[in-house]
Design an enzyme around this catalytic site. Structure first.
Site, PDB file in Angstrom:
ATOM      1  N   HIS A  21      40.854  19.913  27.165  1.00  0.00           N
ATOM      2  CA  HIS A  21      42.065  19.145  27.444  1.00  0.00           C
ATOM      3  C   HIS A  21      41.650  17.701  27.745  1.00  0.00           C
ATOM      4  O   HIS A  21      40.462  17.364  27.714  1.00  0.00           O
ATOM      5  CB  HIS A  21      42.894  19.783  28.571  1.00  0.00           C
ATOM      6  CG  HIS A  21      42.183  19.975  29.878  1.00  0.00           C
ATOM      7  ND1 HIS A  21      41.656  18.928  30.609  1.00  0.00           N
ATOM      8  CD2 HIS A  21      41.904  21.108  30.581  1.00  0.00           C
ATOM      9  CE1 HIS A  21      41.106  19.404  31.707  1.00  0.00           C
ATOM     10  NE2 HIS A  21      41.230  20.719  31.715  1.00  0.00           N
ATOM     11  N   HIS A  24      38.651  16.795  30.097  1.00  0.00           N
ATOM     12  CA  HIS A  24      37.295  16.840  29.540  1.00  0.00           C
ATOM     13  C   HIS A  24      37.006  15.576  28.723  1.00  0.00           C
ATOM     14  O   HIS A  24      35.938  14.983  28.811  1.00  0.00           O
ATOM     15  CB  HIS A  24      37.117  18.050  28.624  1.00  0.00           C
ATOM     16  CG  HIS A  24      37.414  19.371  29.268  1.00  0.00           C
ATOM     17  ND1 HIS A  24      38.496  20.142  28.909  1.00  0.00           N
ATOM     18  CD2 HIS A  24      36.788  20.049  30.258  1.00  0.00           C
ATOM     19  CE1 HIS A  24      38.505  21.250  29.638  1.00  0.00           C
ATOM     20  NE2 HIS A  24      37.480  21.218  30.472  1.00  0.00           N
ATOM     21  N   CYS A 130      35.069  34.294  43.121  1.00  0.00           N
ATOM     22  CA  CYS A 130      36.136  33.921  42.175  1.00  0.00           C
ATOM     23  C   CYS A 130      35.529  33.856  40.786  1.00  0.00           C
ATOM     24  O   CYS A 130      34.632  33.056  40.536  1.00  0.00           O
ATOM     25  CB  CYS A 130      36.781  32.583  42.520  1.00  0.00           C
ATOM     26  SG  CYS A 130      37.959  32.069  41.228  1.00  0.00           S
ATOM     27  N   CYS A 133      36.054  30.398  39.120  1.00  0.00           N
ATOM     28  CA  CYS A 133      35.105  29.346  39.524  1.00  0.00           C
ATOM     29  C   CYS A 133      33.660  29.756  39.267  1.00  0.00           C
ATOM     30  O   CYS A 133      32.766  28.927  39.307  1.00  0.00           O
ATOM     31  CB  CYS A 133      35.228  29.039  41.014  1.00  0.00           C
ATOM     32  SG  CYS A 133      36.807  28.359  41.515  1.00  0.00           S
ATOM     33  N   CYS A 155      41.966  32.290  45.465  1.00  0.00           N
ATOM     34  CA  CYS A 155      41.215  31.050  45.245  1.00  0.00           C
ATOM     35  C   CYS A 155      42.177  29.868  45.235  1.00  0.00           C
ATOM     36  O   CYS A 155      43.203  29.891  44.554  1.00  0.00           O
ATOM     37  CB  CYS A 155      40.483  31.132  43.906  1.00  0.00           C
ATOM     38  SG  CYS A 155      39.805  29.541  43.372  1.00  0.00           S
ATOM     39  N   HIS A 158      42.299  28.499  41.519  1.00  0.00           N
ATOM     40  CA  HIS A 158      42.842  29.328  40.447  1.00  0.00           C
ATOM     41  C   HIS A 158      44.065  30.148  40.838  1.00  0.00           C
ATOM     42  O   HIS A 158      44.693  30.766  39.975  1.00  0.00           O
ATOM     43  CB  HIS A 158      41.752  30.268  39.913  1.00  0.00           C
ATOM     44  CG  HIS A 158      40.692  29.535  39.164  1.00  0.00           C
ATOM     45  ND1 HIS A 158      39.548  29.058  39.770  1.00  0.00           N
ATOM     46  CD2 HIS A 158      40.643  29.137  37.870  1.00  0.00           C
ATOM     47  CE1 HIS A 158      38.826  28.432  38.866  1.00  0.00           C
ATOM     48  NE2 HIS A 158      39.463  28.449  37.716  1.00  0.00           N
ATOM     49  N   LYS A 305      46.977  18.387  39.038  1.00  0.00           N
ATOM     50  CA  LYS A 305      45.684  18.245  38.373  1.00  0.00           C
ATOM     51  C   LYS A 305      45.759  18.823  36.967  1.00  0.00           C
ATOM     52  O   LYS A 305      46.329  19.880  36.743  1.00  0.00           O
ATOM     53  CB  LYS A 305      44.612  19.001  39.166  1.00  0.00           C
ATOM     54  CG  LYS A 305      43.223  18.824  38.585  1.00  0.00           C
ATOM     55  CD  LYS A 305      42.242  19.851  39.135  1.00  0.00           C
ATOM     56  CE  LYS A 305      40.971  19.842  38.293  1.00  0.00           C
ATOM     57  NZ  LYS A 305      40.134  21.014  38.534  1.00  0.00           N
ATOM     58  N   LYS A 308      44.256  23.628  32.002  1.00  0.00           N
ATOM     59  CA  LYS A 308      44.964  24.567  31.143  1.00  0.00           C
ATOM     60  C   LYS A 308      45.614  25.656  31.988  1.00  0.00           C
ATOM     61  O   LYS A 308      46.728  26.085  31.712  1.00  0.00           O
ATOM     62  CB  LYS A 308      43.961  25.179  30.161  1.00  0.00           C
ATOM     63  CG  LYS A 308      44.608  25.900  29.006  1.00  0.00           C
ATOM     64  CD  LYS A 308      45.076  24.908  27.953  1.00  0.00           C
ATOM     65  CE  LYS A 308      45.710  25.678  26.784  1.00  0.00           C
ATOM     66  NZ  LYS A 308      46.296  24.749  25.827  1.00  0.00           N
TER      67      LYS A 308
HETATM   68 ZN   LIG Z   1      38.565  29.882  41.490  1.00  0.00          ZN
END
Ligand SMILES: [Zn+2]
Length: 520
Positions: A21, A24, A130, A133, A155, A158, A305, A308
């Site tokens: 995205h 990056h 996680c 992560c 998390c 996430h 933020k 995706k």
């Molecule tokens: Zn995470």
């Protein structure tokens, strides 16, 4: 020993579980602008990027898609990650994959070295992991879940529950490096930048460091621990080593000595890995720490933020298909203070494209070249007497060249571009004030007309050289149209203002054509 003669800069290696995205692409462009700038400063600049391909998350995604993890990684590298570099015009010197033999073999050498020197031990670990992560979480990193995860701890990044894992693991004695790290941050304030990132890292390390679990035995998609092949190396420990394995560690001492240490550009969400774990690993191995770790901010879309998983992901080619790669590069480097969070909006992109690139810079170039064609048959005049107004432009060229060079030294890309834009604005004001179209009407004003045109042409040449790292395609076209000798990318950027013009101009198509379609 490192001779530090190169400017070696890296992006994070990106995880191949998904497609790129604009977050990056933003990191890639920033590192690429810095690398191009240093190359044009006559340095041995070397830009590394690549992909992170091991770990449980990749394994699960591949399995869910009915392919092996290597097949999955190959597909994503060829269809998504390497194309991203073309989409935003990245001139990288190398592309490393953590499945490359050169990486796996030398990462194992590093690990064996740490093991032999007593920095690794066997232990038991229980913690919340996680998978998103690929990281064990501290209880303080977890938040209350909502919706289907209400009543559970999830998390914070996430929004998914962590898994309670209990493993026999190999541990890296990271805790023993806390004092050395604090001394490093103290003695070298530039090691972590910007200041907000540095403060966060220092307060984190001051709380004390735990030892780091560096192996997993519940799955096998990773680099085998060299002394125990029932374990694979923890994916972050593996990934961080790319910065030295790509630079020759363990297999090309001459290259490694020339390139290392590196400047790492990373998103602030992975700052701790780069500014705490990574230098601790290097200290343990007796390798020089990085030159600098720079944590840039997040791209926000509608206040969230960019990622995706939060459904705000925008593919870079959604922007470049309409505006082109130069506009993508310019917009994100100009509109966002490098190091701070910044908001992306289609409206802002569109407005800056029109006012700054098309009207401000592109139109200036087209007008000046058209006037040289019309009034001087395309021949760039050799002027004799320069007026005070002409000398002021010359002075601005030198001033902004120096200011931009200084700003790049601090990785303040936005400040560098803002400085260069002073020249764009002054040149536009100069043309308006000097009215070369009026001077052209009276043969008695011929000398004055030529002095104005050559001043404007020289100013454009300076802009072409200074803006080449940011908008490489437009500046290459402009350089050719100005009759510049050689490639604009070969011109010394720290002496951009010294260019005195070529013999002739040639026609220039619009550098930033009008965009009719509404987008977004
Ligand atoms: Zn995470």
């Amino acid at each position: 020993m490192s001779d530090g003669s190169s400017f070696y800069i890296t992006t994070p290696i990106f995880y191949v579980n998904d497609v790129p995205h604009i977050g990056h692409a933003y990191t890639e462009v920033a590192a690429d602008v810095l690398a191009r700038w240093h190359r044009q400063s006559g340095e041995d600049a070397w830009l590394l990027t690549g992909t992170d391909e091991h770990g449980q998350k990749i394994l699960r995604t591949a399995t869910a898609n009915g392919v092996t993890p290597k097949e999955w990684a190959d597909r994503l590298v060829e269809t998504a990650w390497k194309p991203l570099l073309k989409t935003v015009d990245i001139r990288n010197d190398d592309f490393i994959r953590t499945t490359d033999v050169r990486h796996e073999v030398n990462a194992q050498k590093f690990l064996q070295h740490l093991y032999d020197s007593g920095h690794i031990y066997t232990g038991e670990y229980e913690g919340f992991y996680c998978v998103g992560c690929e990281e064990y979480k501290q209880p303080s990193d977890l938040i209350d879940g909502v919706g289907e995860y209400a009543g559970q701890q999830v998390c914070a990044i996430h929004s998914i529950p962590c898994e309670l894992l209990h493993e026999k693991n190999y541990f890296f004695r990271m805790s023993t490096f806390a004092d050395q790290l604090l001394a490093l941050y103290e003695e070298n304030p530039n090691f972590v930048q910007p200041a907000s990132a540095r403060n966060e890292v220092i307060s984190f390390v001051k709380q004390g460091l735990s030892d780091l679990s560096i192996s997993r035995s519940s799955f096998d998609w990773g680099i085998k621990v060299p002394w125990d092949d029932s374990h694979v190396v923890y994916v972050w420990f593996d990934a961080l080593l790319n910065y030295i394995t790509a630079a020759g560690y363990g297999h090309d001492d001459e290259k490694f000595s020339r390139l290392w240490p590196a400047t790492h550009v990373v998103g602030k969400d992975i700052l701790r890995f780069h500014a705490v774990i990574w230098p601790a690993m290097l200290l343990a191995a007796g390798i020089e720490v990085p030159r600098q770790v720079f944590g840039h901010g997040w791209l926000l879309v509608g206040g969230e933020k960019m990622s995706k998983s939060k459904l705000t992901g925008i593919a870079p080619n959604q922007i470049t298909d309409t505006f082109g790669s130069d506009a993508f590069r310019y917009y994100f480097m100009r509109a966002i203070s490098f190091g701070q969070d910044g908001s992306f909006s289609w409206e802002d992109l569109s407005a800056r494209y029109q006012s700054e690139l098309a009207n401000g810079f592109g139109n200036l170039a087209s007008r000046v070249i058209a006037m040289v064609v019309r009034y001087c048959d395309g021949e760039i005049p050799v002027a004799g007497d320069f007026s005070e107004a002409d000398e002021l432009i010359r002075g601005t060229e030198k001033r902004v060249t120096d200011a931009a060079t200084l700003a790049i030294g601090h990785l303040a890309i936005h400040d560098a571009i803002a400085a260069i834009w002073e020249l764009v604005d002054e040149l536009n004001g100069y043309i308006t004030a000097q009215e070369p179209w009026s001077l052209a009407k009276d043969p008695a004003d011929r000398d004055r007309l030529e002095a104005v045109l050559v001043t404007a042409v020289r100013g454009l040449g300076t802009l072409a050289v200074l803006l080449s790292p940011v908008v490489p395609q437009a500046t290459a076209k402009l350089w050719t149209a100005l009759g510049g000798i050689g490639l604009v990318t070969d011109q010394r950027i720290d002496r951009a203002w010294e260019w005195t013009g070529g013999p002739r101009v040639s026609p220039l198509e619009a550098l930033f054509p009008r965009i009719e379609a509404t987008v977004g």
